[in-house]
Design a protein around this motif. Structure first.
Motif, PDB file in Angstrom:
ATOM      1  N   ASP A 139       1.136  -0.978  -0.041  1.00 33.28           N
ATOM      2  CA  ASP A 139       0.142  -0.126   0.120  1.00 33.28           C
ATOM      3  C   ASP A 139       0.756   1.208   0.077  1.00 33.28           C
ATOM      4  OD1 ASP A 139      -2.636  -1.218   2.066  1.00 33.28           O
ATOM      5  OD2 ASP A 139      -2.243  -1.304   0.099  1.00 33.28           O
ATOM      6  N   ARG A 140       1.989   1.192   0.797  1.00 38.26           N
ATOM      7  CA  ARG A 140       2.644   2.487   0.993  1.00 38.26           C
ATOM      8  C   ARG A 140       3.499   2.789  -0.361  1.00 38.26           C
ATOM      9  NH1 ARG A 140       8.096   2.713   3.319  1.00 38.26           N
ATOM     10  NH2 ARG A 140       8.472   4.616   3.514  1.00 38.26           N
ATOM     11  N   LEU A 141       3.983   1.627  -0.818  1.00 38.28           N
ATOM     12  CA  LEU A 141       4.700   1.837  -2.337  1.00 38.28           C
ATOM     13  C   LEU A 141       3.583   2.256  -3.394  1.00 38.28           C
ATOM     14  CD1 LEU A 141       6.907  -1.226  -2.340  1.00 38.28           C
ATOM     15  CD2 LEU A 141       7.480   1.220  -1.833  1.00 38.28           C
ATOM     16  N   GLU A 177       3.267  15.118  -7.521  1.00 39.49           N
ATOM     17  CA  GLU A 177       4.299  16.180  -6.729  1.00 39.49           C
ATOM     18  C   GLU A 177       5.727  15.937  -7.262  1.00 39.49           C
ATOM     19  OE1 GLU A 177       1.462  16.642  -2.919  1.00 39.49           O
ATOM     20  OE2 GLU A 177       3.478  15.364  -3.065  1.00 39.49           O
ATOM     21  N   GLY A 178       6.180  14.871  -8.146  1.00 38.56           N
ATOM     22  CA  GLY A 178       7.532  14.738  -8.180  1.00 38.56           C
ATOM     23  C   GLY A 178       8.329  13.949  -6.986  1.00 38.56           C
ATOM     24  N   MET A 179       9.404  13.972  -6.901  1.00 35.72           N
ATOM     25  CA  MET A 179      10.353  13.309  -6.012  1.00 35.72           C
ATOM     26  C   MET A 179      10.024  13.703  -4.627  1.00 35.72           C
ATOM     27  SD  MET A 179      14.416  12.984  -5.648  1.00 35.72           S
ATOM     28  CE  MET A 179      14.650  14.514  -4.759  1.00 35.72           C
ATOM     29  N   ARG A 180       9.774  12.649  -3.726  1.00 37.99           N
ATOM     30  CA  ARG A 180       9.561  12.830  -2.317  1.00 37.99           C
ATOM     31  C   ARG A 180      10.806  13.284  -1.656  1.00 37.99           C
ATOM     32  NH1 ARG A 180       7.002   9.149   2.191  1.00 37.99           N
ATOM     33  NH2 ARG A 180       5.142   9.041   0.667  1.00 37.99           N
ATOM     34  N   THR A 181      10.473  14.073  -0.680  1.00 38.74           N
ATOM     35  CA  THR A 181      11.780  14.506   0.200  1.00 38.74           C
ATOM     36  C   THR A 181      11.402  14.178   1.573  1.00 38.74           C
ATOM     37  OG1 THR A 181      12.315  16.197  -1.167  1.00 38.74           O
ATOM     38  CG2 THR A 181      13.394  16.075   0.696  1.00 38.74           C
ATOM     39  N   SER A 182      12.149  13.325   2.394  1.00 41.18           N
ATOM     40  CA  SER A 182      11.665  13.234   3.503  1.00 41.18           C
ATOM     41  C   SER A 182      12.841  13.572   4.418  1.00 41.18           C
ATOM     42  CB  SER A 182      11.114  11.680   3.886  1.00 41.18           C
ATOM     43  OG  SER A 182      11.996  10.874   3.355  1.00 41.18           O
ATOM     44  N   ASN A 189      13.606   3.479  -7.075  1.00 36.69           N
ATOM     45  CA  ASN A 189      12.430   3.056  -7.896  1.00 36.69           C
ATOM     46  C   ASN A 189      11.451   2.736  -6.558  1.00 36.69           C
ATOM     47  OD1 ASN A 189      13.800   2.356 -10.239  1.00 36.69           O
ATOM     48  ND2 ASN A 189      14.871   0.499  -9.063  1.00 36.69           N
ATOM     49  N   PHE A 190      10.160   2.547  -7.242  1.00 38.58           N
ATOM     50  CA  PHE A 190       9.171   2.309  -6.061  1.00 38.58           C
ATOM     51  C   PHE A 190       9.283   1.025  -5.451  1.00 38.58           C
ATOM     52  CE2 PHE A 190       7.246   6.042  -6.824  1.00 38.58           C
ATOM     53  CZ  PHE A 190       6.982   6.228  -8.182  1.00 38.58           C
ATOM     54  N   ILE A 200      20.292   6.659 -12.861  1.00 40.16           N
ATOM     55  CA  ILE A 200      18.868   6.787 -12.296  1.00 40.16           C
ATOM     56  C   ILE A 200      18.836   8.359 -12.574  1.00 40.16           C
ATOM     57  CG2 ILE A 200      17.467   6.842 -10.221  1.00 40.16           C
ATOM     58  CD1 ILE A 200      17.685   3.940 -11.163  1.00 40.16           C
ATOM     59  N   SER A 201      18.177   8.674 -13.308  1.00 40.61           N
ATOM     60  CA  SER A 201      18.068  10.229 -13.459  1.00 40.61           C
ATOM     61  C   SER A 201      16.676  10.802 -12.838  1.00 40.61           C
ATOM     62  CB  SER A 201      17.763  10.686 -15.091  1.00 40.61           C
ATOM     63  OG  SER A 201      16.750   9.847 -15.530  1.00 40.61           O
ATOM     64  N   LYS A 202      15.885   9.706 -12.421  1.00 44.17           N
ATOM     65  CA  LYS A 202      14.583  10.274 -11.496  1.00 44.17           C
ATOM     66  C   LYS A 202      14.402   9.417 -10.367  1.00 44.17           C
ATOM     67  CE  LYS A 202      11.937  12.403 -15.179  1.00 44.17           C
ATOM     68  NZ  LYS A 202      12.026  12.267 -16.438  1.00 44.17           N
ATOM     69  N   PRO A 203      15.096   9.870  -9.402  1.00 46.92           N
ATOM     70  CA  PRO A 203      14.950   9.124  -8.025  1.00 46.92           C
ATOM     71  C   PRO A 203      13.617   9.381  -7.456  1.00 46.92           C
ATOM     72  CG  PRO A 203      16.376  11.171  -7.851  1.00 46.92           C
ATOM     73  CD  PRO A 203      16.244  10.946  -9.331  1.00 46.92           C
ATOM     74  N   LYS A 204      13.106   8.348  -6.675  1.00 40.35           N
ATOM     75  CA  LYS A 204      11.572   8.627  -6.160  1.00 40.35           C
ATOM     76  C   LYS A 204      11.684   9.285  -4.960  1.00 40.35           C
ATOM     77  CE  LYS A 204      10.360   6.568 -10.054  1.00 40.35           C
ATOM     78  NZ  LYS A 204      11.603   6.467 -10.701  1.00 40.35           N
ATOM     79  N   GLU A 205      12.815   9.299  -4.135  1.00 36.22           N
ATOM     80  CA  GLU A 205      12.613   9.727  -2.740  1.00 36.22           C
ATOM     81  C   GLU A 205      14.085   9.987  -2.247  1.00 36.22           C
ATOM     82  OE1 GLU A 205      10.899   7.607   0.195  1.00 36.22           O
ATOM     83  OE2 GLU A 205      11.477   8.808   1.837  1.00 36.22           O
TER      84      GLU A 205
END
Lengths: 210, 222
Positions: B32-34, B44-49, B145-146, B158-163
């Motif tokens: 679910d989380r992924l 929103e694009g890449m998540r930053t935490s 990736n997710f 990896i040009s588009k990290p997810k987080e």
């Protein structure tokens, strides 16, 4: 460093961006090898213990030096014999400062002669490991048993100029190992070297002109 | 932001702990989380935490335990406006984890972390907010990736990290009052318990001791 509230005062020490250059920018040649002391383990243990009794804890300073290859940072490592990997560096003399000692060791291991001390050490120590005894594994915190640690290894980031000659003793091989290979390769490289990608993660590594 | 390689730590006894209403997790399973992460990424694009390392005593860090085993650092996802990275020019097309530290975007990230800390650990009343002293960033982890795997570098190709997850040291003052949501347990775990304990704590938390090894801990007695 002082604790300052409010806005960050960048006193130069907190420069988190640094440049690395392609491996092809650098030149490598060799010089006669340094003969290592041939001694038994027992002799070595005795020598280290008597050294400790006179001078206290042994401190090693080691350099983290990066180059770019295939658009990924690679770490320079020295390989002695077949499976012993070491960071360039070595033991500090009594009373020597970390930076002076590191420059001295880098000149011995990576330059033509020991008087060429032109190495740029960036900022403060990036990681420290302690051994509670000479034969034990290193840990990234002081042993809580109250015994004084016997050995301490401090890692420093060293910035390279865009081009440079490296002269390496014949008995050592200089390797450039990708960060993705170091990460989680503890069996091959040991906890200190395989932990370097995590220590570097807070820096912004700028790969210049490939 | 506090810049210092010296961290003062105080005994656990100098802090007081209370409880507040539960803060339930938004997802009931990893899958679910992924899936939710994927939806958010498309919006929103890449998540930053951002997550906080709060230390006390002979260094112990504070962790929040959900259920019986899963432990995490206090923190969470930044809102789109707080995300400093999105607006930062990438150098040579590579993701760099930082905006220059004196730009407004870095301050927005610090404010975001304070917001998350207050949400997880502070009482709800406005006059009991701790004065969070955010220190240096000690680690950055990237999710290519997710999936659940994260790395301490952005992998090549990896040009588009997810987080992007950033860990900050938080300097606690001598007295604080923490209010912990009823469904969570606040644990104090010593560094030697975290070191090398990937099975229990995961790769991010179990490597915190190495990332803290360059600091000098000044243990101030009761």
């Amino acid at each position: 460093m002082e604790i300052m509230n409010g806005r960050l005062n960048n006193g130069g020490n907190l420069n988190l961006v640094f440049d690395i250059y392609p491996l092809s920018n650098y030149y490598f040649s060799s010089k006669p090898g340094v003969s290592s002391k041939e001694e038994t383990l027992g002799d070595r243990a005795r020598r280290l213990k008597s050294n400790y009794d006179v001078h206290g804890m042994r401190t090693y300073v080691e350099a983290v030096i990066l180059v770019e290859l295939f658009k990924h940072p690679h770490l320079l490592l020295l390989q002695a014999k077949n499976c012993i990997y070491k960071l360039p560096g070595g033991r500090l003399r009594p009373g020597e400062s970390d930076v002076d000692g590191l420059k001295r060791k880098l000149s011995t291991k990576l330059s033509a002669d020991e008087t060429q001390c032109q190495w740029e050490v960036v900022g403060e120590c990036i990681g420290t490991w302690w051994k509670s005894d000479f034969e034990t594994l290193p840990f990234p915190y002081l042993p809580s048993s109250g015994n004084n640690p016997k050995e301490c290894t401090k890692l420093y980031l060293v910035k390279l100029p865009s081009s440079r000659d490296f002269v390496v003793p014949k008995n050592l091989k200089l390797l450039a190992v990708p960060m993705c290979q170091l990460h989680e390769s503890r069996k091959t490289y040991g906890p200190i070297i395989s932990g370097i990608p995590q220590l570097l993660s807070r820096f912004a590594i700028n790969m210049v002109g490939s | 932001m506090v810049t210092s390689s010296v961290v003062n730590t105080y005994p656990l006894s100098s802090y007081s702990f209370g409880t507040k209403e539960p803060k339930m997790e938004k997802d009931t399973s990893v899958a679910d989380r992924l899936a939710r992460m994927k939806l958010n990424y498309m919006k929103e694009g890449m998540r930053t935490s951002v997550e906080a390392i709060l230390l006390h005593n002979h260094p112990h860090i504070l962790l929040l335990q959900i259920g019986n085993t899963f432990c995490k650092l206090p923190g969470g996802r930044l809102k789109p406006g707080e995300n400093g990275i999105r607006f930062h020019l990438t150098i040579n097309d590579h993701y760099t984890p930082f905006p220059p530290s004196d730009t407004p975007f870095c301050l927005a990230e610090i404010e975001g972390l304070k917001r998350k800390l207050s949400s997880k650990l502070a009482a709800n009343s406005p006059n009991m907010q701790p004065n969070w002293q955010i220190g240096e960033c000690v680690a950055v982890w990237w999710r290519p990736n997710f999936e659940t795997i994260m790395y301490p570098y952005c992998p090549p190709h990896i040009s588009k990290p997810k987080e992007c997850k950033k860990l900050y040291v938080v300097h606690l003052s001598e007295r604080e009052y923490f209010a912990v949501p009823k469904n969570l347990k606040l644990l104090a775990v010593p560094l030697f318990e975290l070191y090398d304990n990937v099975q229990r704590y995961g790769p991010v938390i179990s490597t915190i001791p190495q990332q803290l090894s360059r600091f000098q801990f000044n243990m101030i007695p009761a």
